[in-house]
Design a protein around this motif. Structure first.
Motif, PDB file in Angstrom:
ATOM      1  N   GLU A   1       0.837  -1.204   0.000  1.00 13.46           N
ATOM      2  CA  GLU A   1       0.000   0.000   0.000  1.00 13.46           C
ATOM      3  C   GLU A   1       0.873   1.256   0.000  1.00 13.46           C
ATOM      4  O   GLU A   1       0.582   2.223  -0.702  1.00 13.46           O
ATOM      5  N   GLN A   2       1.942   1.234   0.779  1.00 12.38           N
ATOM      6  CA  GLN A   2       2.863   2.377   0.803  1.00 12.38           C
ATOM      7  C   GLN A   2       3.499   2.589  -0.563  1.00 12.38           C
ATOM      8  O   GLN A   2       3.630   3.730  -1.030  1.00 12.38           O
TER       9      GLN A   2
ATOM     10  N   GLU B   1       0.932   3.997  -3.003  1.00  9.33           N
ATOM     11  CA  GLU B   1       0.724   5.418  -2.725  1.00  9.33           C
ATOM     12  C   GLU B   1       1.889   6.239  -3.274  1.00  9.33           C
ATOM     13  O   GLU B   1       1.699   7.293  -3.878  1.00  9.33           O
ATOM     14  N   ARG B   2       3.088   5.715  -3.088  1.00  9.28           N
ATOM     15  CA  ARG B   2       4.297   6.419  -3.528  1.00  9.28           C
ATOM     16  C   ARG B   2       4.347   6.565  -5.056  1.00  9.28           C
ATOM     17  O   ARG B   2       4.669   7.627  -5.575  1.00  9.28           O
TER      18      ARG B   2
ATOM     19  N   GLY C   1       1.728   6.152  -7.119  1.00  8.21           N
ATOM     20  CA  GLY C   1       0.490   6.698  -7.659  1.00  8.21           C
ATOM     21  C   GLY C   1      -0.277   5.736  -8.549  1.00  8.21           C
ATOM     22  O   GLY C   1      -1.105   6.158  -9.350  1.00  8.21           O
TER      23      GLY C   1
ATOM     24  N   ARG D   1      -2.269   1.668  -8.707  1.00  8.70           N
ATOM     25  CA  ARG D   1      -2.779   0.500  -7.996  1.00  8.70           C
ATOM     26  C   ARG D   1      -2.420  -0.744  -8.800  1.00  8.70           C
ATOM     27  O   ARG D   1      -2.483  -0.725 -10.028  1.00  8.70           O
TER      28      ARG D   1
END
Length: 93
Positions: free
Chosen positions: A52-53, A56-57, A59, A61
């Motif tokens: 997940e990190q 997020e980093r 951008g 999925r």
């Protein structure tokens, strides 16, 4: 990869003038740069929170456990741009 790299380097002295030579050398060099990233991504200690990190980093999925998570997908996602971050995640996992 070091053995292949050394053999290609040695061979390079003999075939530098071949047009295909630079393409082969570039491909092997790119793979050698990507290999530590692949090793870090395959760390079994990486948990969902780490993925997940990373998502997020970068951008994007993605399913890191799915069949579609291939070397091509890693390149398409641009994860090599986040190799240091992935290395830290892997080390801290």
């Amino acid at each position: 990869s070091q053995i292949v790299g050394k053999k290609i380097q040695k061979l390079g002295r003999e075939v530098k003038h071949w047009s295909a030579w630079q393409g082969v050398k570039d491909t092997v060099d790119a793979f050698k740069r990507t290999l530590p990233l692949i090793i870090d991504l395959r760390n079994p200690a990486i948990r969902q929170r780490h993925w997940e990190q990373l998502m997020e980093r970068c951008g994007e999925r993605f399913d890191p456990h799915g069949d579609a998570f291939t070397l091509g997908k890693v390149n398409d996602l641009g994860l090599s741009e986040h190799a240091d971050f992935v290395g830290e995640l892997s080390t801290n996992a």
